[in-house]
Structures are given as C-alpha cells and as structure tokens.
Design a protein around this motif. Structure first.
Motif, PDB file in Angstrom:
ATOM      1  N   ILE A  63     -21.507  50.884  -8.231  1.00 51.95           N
ATOM      2  CA  ILE A  63     -21.377  49.851  -9.283  1.00 51.95           C
ATOM      3  C   ILE A  63     -21.755  50.445 -10.640  1.00 51.95           C
ATOM      4  O   ILE A  63     -21.091  50.198 -11.647  1.00 51.95           O
ATOM      5  CB  ILE A  63     -22.230  48.616  -8.935  1.00 51.95           C
ATOM      6  CG1 ILE A  63     -21.611  47.863  -7.742  1.00 51.95           C
ATOM      7  CG2 ILE A  63     -22.377  47.688 -10.148  1.00 51.95           C
ATOM      8  CD1 ILE A  63     -22.509  46.776  -7.156  1.00 51.95           C
ATOM      9  N   SER A  64     -22.806  51.237 -10.676  1.00 49.03           N
ATOM     10  CA  SER A  64     -23.192  51.890 -11.941  1.00 49.03           C
ATOM     11  C   SER A  64     -22.061  52.759 -12.472  1.00 49.03           C
ATOM     12  O   SER A  64     -21.765  52.740 -13.681  1.00 49.03           O
ATOM     13  CB  SER A  64     -24.441  52.751 -11.738  1.00 49.03           C
ATOM     14  OG  SER A  64     -25.551  51.960 -11.425  1.00 49.03           O
ATOM     15  N   ALA A  65     -21.425  53.509 -11.580  1.00 51.73           N
ATOM     16  CA  ALA A  65     -20.317  54.384 -12.005  1.00 51.73           C
ATOM     17  C   ALA A  65     -19.168  53.540 -12.554  1.00 51.73           C
ATOM     18  O   ALA A  65     -18.553  53.901 -13.574  1.00 51.73           O
ATOM     19  CB  ALA A  65     -19.849  55.237 -10.833  1.00 51.73           C
ATOM     20  N   MET A  66     -18.883  52.425 -11.889  1.00 53.67           N
ATOM     21  CA  MET A  66     -17.784  51.557 -12.346  1.00 53.67           C
ATOM     22  C   MET A  66     -18.080  51.011 -13.742  1.00 53.67           C
ATOM     23  O   MET A  66     -17.230  51.096 -14.649  1.00 53.67           O
ATOM     24  CB  MET A  66     -17.593  50.394 -11.368  1.00 53.67           C
ATOM     25  CG  MET A  66     -16.505  49.422 -11.795  1.00 53.67           C
ATOM     26  SD  MET A  66     -16.356  47.960 -10.748  1.00 53.67           S
ATOM     27  CE  MET A  66     -17.694  46.935 -11.383  1.00 53.67           C
ATOM     28  N   ILE A  67     -19.250  50.469 -13.921  1.00 49.65           N
ATOM     29  CA  ILE A  67     -19.585  49.847 -15.210  1.00 49.65           C
ATOM     30  C   ILE A  67     -19.631  50.896 -16.323  1.00 49.65           C
ATOM     31  O   ILE A  67     -19.124  50.677 -17.421  1.00 49.65           O
ATOM     32  CB  ILE A  67     -20.908  49.074 -15.104  1.00 49.65           C
ATOM     33  CG1 ILE A  67     -20.767  47.894 -14.135  1.00 49.65           C
ATOM     34  CG2 ILE A  67     -21.381  48.603 -16.476  1.00 49.65           C
ATOM     35  CD1 ILE A  67     -19.750  46.838 -14.534  1.00 49.65           C
ATOM     36  N   ALA A  68     -20.197  52.047 -16.023  1.00 50.75           N
ATOM     37  CA  ALA A  68     -20.303  53.099 -17.039  1.00 50.75           C
ATOM     38  C   ALA A  68     -18.932  53.566 -17.504  1.00 50.75           C
ATOM     39  O   ALA A  68     -18.756  53.957 -18.663  1.00 50.75           O
ATOM     40  CB  ALA A  68     -21.111  54.275 -16.490  1.00 50.75           C
ATOM     41  N   ALA A  69     -17.952  53.520 -16.599  1.00 49.86           N
ATOM     42  CA  ALA A  69     -16.608  54.014 -16.936  1.00 49.86           C
ATOM     43  C   ALA A  69     -15.701  52.923 -17.493  1.00 49.86           C
ATOM     44  O   ALA A  69     -14.560  53.198 -17.853  1.00 49.86           O
ATOM     45  CB  ALA A  69     -15.972  54.646 -15.711  1.00 49.86           C
ATOM     46  N   GLY A  70     -16.186  51.691 -17.545  1.00 50.38           N
ATOM     47  CA  GLY A  70     -15.391  50.626 -18.139  1.00 50.38           C
ATOM     48  C   GLY A  70     -14.720  49.689 -17.157  1.00 50.38           C
ATOM     49  O   GLY A  70     -14.043  48.750 -17.567  1.00 50.38           O
TER      50      GLY A  70
END
Ligand code: THU
Length: 136
Positions: A63-70
């Motif tokens: 989830i962190s990776a998803m949010i960080a990438a937009g």
C-alpha cells in the motif's frame, strides 16, 4: 476471476518481492502485490524489527508503494507467504486494505506450497468501518 493473466502477473510480482522479505525473527517471508486503479502493479514485503511490534506486513508495504507512486485504489491484491496454508491478511491489514478498496475487491491468499484462496474484502472484514463514515 482466478488463474488469469492478471493473477499470474500479481503472483510473479508478489513472489519476486517476497524473496526480498526481511523476516529474520519469524522466518515467515511474505510478499504482496496490488493491481491499482492506474493499471500498475505495486508490491511490498514484510519488514521485521528487533522491537517486534514495529514490523511491517507485506500488505502495508505494498500500500505504501502504491500511494507513493500515485496509485489511489486497490482493484485486486495477491498475498503469498511461507507454507501450504493460504497466507491471509491479518486483521490490521484487512482494515488497511479497506481504506483503499471496494468491498467486492478480491484478495488472493497463497501459501507457496499450497493452492490460492480467493475471498472478497467484504468476506474477510464484514460489517466494516471505513472512510465514508467520516466524510461530510
Ligand atoms: N505477515 C504479513 O506480512 N502478511 C500477512 O498477511 C501475514 C503475516 C508477516 C508479519 C510478520 O513479519 C510475519 O508475517 C509473521 O507473522
């Protein structure tokens, strides 16, 4: 919708990042891969800590990776971990997924030595509390 090209891609992303898991305390390596609303796949692994409660689950990392990438929304999520039993998100991660997924989103839980199990988020977290309770 199982055994599709999408699930193969999610499986491969989850398995690849699982190999990077930092789990020296449990020796239970987990990888998670999200298909997001932008069509991209975002993955994460579990990251443990000598102060045990500070560890991150693979789902939280993804989830962190998803949010960080937009990316904004989870359309499908695949979790793979050690053993034969389906590695199913913990209670806390069910709520984390709930924040970014509709209730009919499917969660695929897979133990590397077994078969995948597919459940909807609503099945895993019935009668759940979510962000709509707090919207005006
Ligand atoms: N773990 C995950 O990362 N995701 C799950 O769905 C289940 C459990 C991790 C947390 C901890 O690092 C290890 O697996 C053992 O509980």
């Amino acid at each position: 919708m199982t055994h599709t090209a999408t699930d193969k891609a999610l499986y491969e992303a989850a398995a690849a990042i699982r190999a990077k898991s930092y789990s020296p305390y449990s020796n239970f390596a987990v990888g998670a891969a999200i298909l997001a609303d932008d069509g991209q796949i975002y993955a994460g692994c579990n990251i443990e800590n000598a102060a045990f409660p500070q560890g991150n689950c693979a789902e939280a990392s993804a989830i962190s990776a998803m949010i960080a990438a937009g990316g904004k929304r989870i359309k499908r999520i695949y979790v793979i971990g050690t053993g034969a039993a389906p590695v199913i998100p913990c209670g806390g991660c069910r709520q984390r997924i709930r924040e970014f997924a509709d209730l009919d989103v499917e969660v695929i839980s897979h133990g590397v030595d077994g078969d995948p199990l597919t459940c909807t988020l609503d099945y895993l977290l019935p009668h759940s509390f979510g962000p709509e309770y707090l919207s005006k």
